[in-house]
Design a protein around this motif. Structure first.
Motif, PDB file in Angstrom:
ATOM      1  N   ILE A 266      88.680   5.968  39.955  1.00 28.99           N
ATOM      2  CA  ILE A 266      90.150   6.424  40.458  1.00 28.99           C
ATOM      3  C   ILE A 266      91.242   6.135  40.773  1.00 28.99           C
ATOM      4  CG2 ILE A 266      88.910   8.790  42.028  1.00 28.99           C
ATOM      5  CD1 ILE A 266      90.163   6.731  43.727  1.00 28.99           C
ATOM      6  N   ASN A 267      92.384   6.091  40.402  1.00 27.83           N
ATOM      7  CA  ASN A 267      93.549   5.251  40.832  1.00 27.83           C
ATOM      8  C   ASN A 267      93.801   4.723  41.562  1.00 27.83           C
ATOM      9  OD1 ASN A 267      94.829   6.101  37.542  1.00 27.83           O
ATOM     10  ND2 ASN A 267      95.529   7.983  38.729  1.00 27.83           N
ATOM     11  N   HIS A 268      94.126   3.083  41.752  1.00 28.35           N
ATOM     12  CA  HIS A 268      94.454   2.627  42.976  1.00 28.35           C
ATOM     13  C   HIS A 268      95.353   2.813  43.600  1.00 28.35           C
ATOM     14  CE1 HIS A 268      95.075  -0.116  46.418  1.00 28.35           C
ATOM     15  NE2 HIS A 268      93.792  -1.273  45.549  1.00 28.35           N
ATOM     16  N   PRO A 269      95.064   4.165  45.594  1.00 27.78           N
ATOM     17  CA  PRO A 269      95.611   4.421  45.796  1.00 27.78           C
ATOM     18  C   PRO A 269      97.535   3.533  46.084  1.00 27.78           C
ATOM     19  CG  PRO A 269      94.612   3.302  47.001  1.00 27.78           C
ATOM     20  CD  PRO A 269      94.081   3.776  46.000  1.00 27.78           C
ATOM     21  N   ASN A 270      97.275   2.089  45.474  1.00 25.88           N
ATOM     22  CA  ASN A 270      98.367   1.225  46.516  1.00 25.88           C
ATOM     23  C   ASN A 270      98.774   0.170  45.468  1.00 25.88           C
ATOM     24  OD1 ASN A 270      98.655   2.144  48.919  1.00 25.88           O
ATOM     25  ND2 ASN A 270      96.770   0.845  49.576  1.00 25.88           N
ATOM     26  N   ALA A 271      98.541   0.742  43.752  1.00 26.92           N
ATOM     27  CA  ALA A 271      98.631  -0.136  42.733  1.00 26.92           C
ATOM     28  C   ALA A 271      98.575   0.667  41.764  1.00 26.92           C
ATOM     29  CB  ALA A 271      97.728  -1.412  42.908  1.00 26.92           C
ATOM     30  N   ASP A 272      99.160   0.766  40.728  1.00 32.17           N
ATOM     31  CA  ASP A 272      99.513   1.530  39.567  1.00 32.17           C
ATOM     32  C   ASP A 272      98.708   0.976  38.110  1.00 32.17           C
ATOM     33  OD1 ASP A 272     101.480   3.427  40.308  1.00 32.17           O
ATOM     34  OD2 ASP A 272     102.899   2.381  39.944  1.00 32.17           O
ATOM     35  N   SER A 273      98.730  -0.616  38.540  1.00 30.31           N
ATOM     36  CA  SER A 273      98.256  -0.659  37.274  1.00 30.31           C
ATOM     37  C   SER A 273      96.240  -1.024  37.562  1.00 30.31           C
ATOM     38  CB  SER A 273      98.455  -2.645  37.206  1.00 30.31           C
ATOM     39  OG  SER A 273      97.782  -3.057  37.864  1.00 30.31           O
ATOM     40  N   LEU A 274      96.261  -0.584  38.846  1.00 29.75           N
ATOM     41  CA  LEU A 274      94.326  -0.975  39.140  1.00 29.75           C
ATOM     42  C   LEU A 274      93.727   0.534  39.184  1.00 29.75           C
ATOM     43  CD1 LEU A 274      95.081  -3.602  42.088  1.00 29.75           C
ATOM     44  CD2 LEU A 274      94.536  -3.492  39.501  1.00 29.75           C
ATOM     45  N   TYR A 275      92.169   0.351  38.466  1.00 34.05           N
ATOM     46  CA  TYR A 275      91.600   1.358  38.894  1.00 34.05           C
ATOM     47  C   TYR A 275      90.575   1.629  40.703  1.00 34.05           C
ATOM     48  CZ  TYR A 275      92.040   3.460  34.170  1.00 34.05           C
ATOM     49  OH  TYR A 275      93.379   4.599  33.239  1.00 34.05           O
ATOM     50  N   VAL A 276      89.764   2.373  40.402  1.00 35.81           N
ATOM     51  CA  VAL A 276      88.985   1.523  42.072  1.00 35.81           C
ATOM     52  C   VAL A 276      87.652   2.570  41.489  1.00 35.81           C
ATOM     53  CG1 VAL A 276      88.112   2.181  44.001  1.00 35.81           C
ATOM     54  CG2 VAL A 276      90.399   1.183  43.272  1.00 35.81           C
ATOM     55  N   SER A 277      86.844   1.707  41.066  1.00 38.20           N
ATOM     56  CA  SER A 277      85.677   1.874  40.797  1.00 38.20           C
ATOM     57  C   SER A 277      84.135   2.206  41.751  1.00 38.20           C
ATOM     58  CB  SER A 277      84.770   1.893  38.624  1.00 38.20           C
ATOM     59  OG  SER A 277      86.226   2.292  38.160  1.00 38.20           O
ATOM     60  N   THR A 278      83.276   2.830  41.599  1.00 35.58           N
ATOM     61  CA  THR A 278      82.202   3.269  42.881  1.00 35.58           C
ATOM     62  C   THR A 278      81.411   2.853  41.003  1.00 35.58           C
ATOM     63  OG1 THR A 278      82.856   4.954  43.638  1.00 35.58           O
ATOM     64  CG2 THR A 278      80.854   4.529  44.062  1.00 35.58           C
ATOM     65  N   ILE A 279      80.499   1.924  40.976  1.00 33.31           N
ATOM     66  CA  ILE A 279      80.098   1.627  39.587  1.00 33.31           C
ATOM     67  C   ILE A 279      78.425   1.115  40.956  1.00 33.31           C
ATOM     68  CG2 ILE A 279      78.959  -0.368  38.339  1.00 33.31           C
ATOM     69  CD1 ILE A 279      82.185  -0.795  37.959  1.00 33.31           C
ATOM     70  N   ASP A 280      76.983   1.551  39.565  1.00 31.26           N
ATOM     71  CA  ASP A 280      75.907   0.855  40.238  1.00 31.26           C
ATOM     72  C   ASP A 280      75.268  -0.013  39.435  1.00 31.26           C
ATOM     73  OD1 ASP A 280      73.057   1.073  40.646  1.00 31.26           O
ATOM     74  OD2 ASP A 280      72.625   3.283  39.973  1.00 31.26           O
ATOM     75  N   CYS A 281      75.844  -1.272  40.378  1.00 27.77           N
ATOM     76  CA  CYS A 281      74.635  -2.042  39.805  1.00 27.77           C
ATOM     77  C   CYS A 281      73.090  -2.456  39.529  1.00 27.77           C
ATOM     78  CB  CYS A 281      75.996  -3.473  40.038  1.00 27.77           C
ATOM     79  SG  CYS A 281      77.188  -3.499  39.591  1.00 27.77           S
TER      80      CYS A 281
END
Length: 455
Positions: A266-281
């Motif tokens: 998703i788009n980071h709620p507080n930063a236009d340049s960032l994505y927030v990803s949920t990743i299985d590592c």
């Protein structure tokens, strides 16, 4: 839960205006408990998540009642609970949107608007509620149709109080002092009323005699103890001090590269340049800096990536990537990031914008499994560091050798690394360009960038 459980005219108006295809303006009674799946049909919600949404809708209704009665105790209690809950979450149910988020916004937006800067982000303020209000009213995840003049004016950079991070050394010293004080208190002999302590005579005189008690050791025993302590001390001094641990040979294998599976981004709620990803590592349940994904049950990491505007958001959904898994976690505009997604970009001259694009994600073989180790051919020996020490600059040392070949394969060019050219690594491997491969033998690639830098 029927409309009666949340009689919020502003919420209903907002839902009608923003989601006309899901919520008909002719609806007189809205079942909020089932509204989330209608408004956000693209997401799947587990039974625990649906229960949590209902619970927050109920708490929000309690907040409405308390605000109407001006019951400060209940208001403060609910706001504190909500603020603490949002401290480690993007939305009320983790990273997924829900009607509960919109209900909270409808109730709290006029409240937050009246708060002073101290009430918003001061030492005792509700900073996470403020961040959530701004996220809901502006985030593409919700897509609310709110005129700009009706939005709450929030300056995300106006932080009045930042909690001082705990200094590990100070914390260790504090615990040591507490332990010493506790031991002293336990070892201290009880004072007997009416019995004075022995006083030492001035000059060469000896201490005044006091009656011997059953607890007092005999002089011969005291001398014996002194001799034993002296002997133990002499033995310790004779033992050779251990030398420094053997130095680990410099190698890019110290960097923990693994296959990651992005479940969603998703788009980071507080930063236009960032994505927030949920990743299985591929982490084991309970591993530090991981959580359990409520939708899939997998053990996942939350990762912030500066790819917004460079890689389309749809390319970040449900795909395999290569992740750097042992960088020290960092908090990026309020969200803790526990890994880094590898991507290729054009090499630029010093001083030029290195994030101007184009950027391409590193793609592992299609059959690679989440958690599978990835390494450069010729540099597979040894185990990666558990966490890279920022002071040693291991990532900064070896990353300049991460590149792409004319055949679009990701590789490591050791000739770009000074410590390897100077003979500190394997001389045979240092002459080669090693491809980035999985344990099963597949090669990692990019779409079109040749001779690019990878980071």
């Amino acid at each position: 839960m029927a409309t009666a459980s949340a009689p919020l005219s502003s919420l209903l108006s907002l839902l009608y205006r923003s989601y006309p295809e899901a919520i008909s303006p002719d609806t007189t009674e809205l079942d909020l408990s089932h509204a989330t799946s209608k408004i956000f049909p693209q997401y799947s919600y587990s039974a625990p998540q649906r229960t949590e949404i209902d619970q927050w809708l109920s708490k929000i209704q309690d907040l409405v009642a308390a605000l109407n009665k001006q019951d400060k105790d209940i208001i403060d209690s609910i706001l504190s609970e909500l603020n603490s809950h949002l401290a480690g979450r993007t939305s009320l149910v983790g990273v997924l949107p829900s009607v509960a988020d919109i209900a909270a916004y409808a109730v709290l937006a006029p409240v937050v608007e009246k708060w002073t800067p101290e009430e918003r982000t001061g030492e005792h303020g509700y900073r996470h509620i403020v961040r959530h209000v701004d996220f809901v009213q502006n985030g593409a995840l919700f897509g609310l149709r709110i005129p700009e003049e009706e939005k709450v004016a929030i300056d995300l950079d106006d932080i009045r109080f930042v909690p001082r991070p705990v200094d590990p050394r100070e914390e260790k010293e504090r615990k040591k002092k507490e332990k010493t004080a506790e031991q002293s208190a336990l070892e201290e002999k009880p004072i007997v009323v009416g019995q004075s302590k022995p006083e030492k005579a001035k000059g060469k005189g000896r201490a005044q005699e006091v009656p011997e008690s059953a607890d007092r050791p005999a002089p011969a025993e005291s001398n014996k103890e002194k001799r034993e302590k002296k002997e133990k001390k002499e033995k310790r001094e004779k033992l050779p001090k251990p030398g420094p641990p053997p130095a680990t040979a410099p190698s890019p294998s110290l960097i923990n590269l693994r296959i990651g599976h992005i479940l969603r981004a998703i788009n980071h709620p507080n930063a236009d340049s960032l994505y927030v990803s949920t990743i299985d590592c591929g982490d084991a349940p309970g591993t530090e800096n991981t959580s359990q994904d409520e939708t899939t049950g997998r053990t996942v990491r939350t990762v912030c990536s500066g790819l917004n505007g460079l890689v389309p958001l749809e390319e970040m959904q449900g795909r395999k990537i290569v992740a750097v898994c042992n960088l020290k976690p960092v908090t990026m505009r309020g969200i803790k990031s526990a890994a880094m997604v590898l991507a290729a970009s054009l090499r630029v001259a010093e001083g030029e914008d290195s994030h101007a694009g184009p950027v391409e994600l590193v793609s592992p073989p299609p059959d690679a499994e989440a958690g599978e180790r990835v390494f450069f051919e010729g540099w597979s020996e040894g185990e990666p560091e558990k966490v890279l020490n920022p002071k040693k600059k291991i990532w900064e040392t070896f990353q300049p050798g991460f590149t792409t070949t004319d055949s679009l394969e990701v590789a490591f060019d050791s000739t770009q690394i000074s410590i390897l050219k100077n003979g500190e690594g394997s001389s045979e491997a240092a002459k080669k360009i090693g491809k980035l491969v999985t344990q099963s033998g597949g090669v990692c690639t990019v779409k079109s960038l040749k001779g690019a830098t990878v980071r």
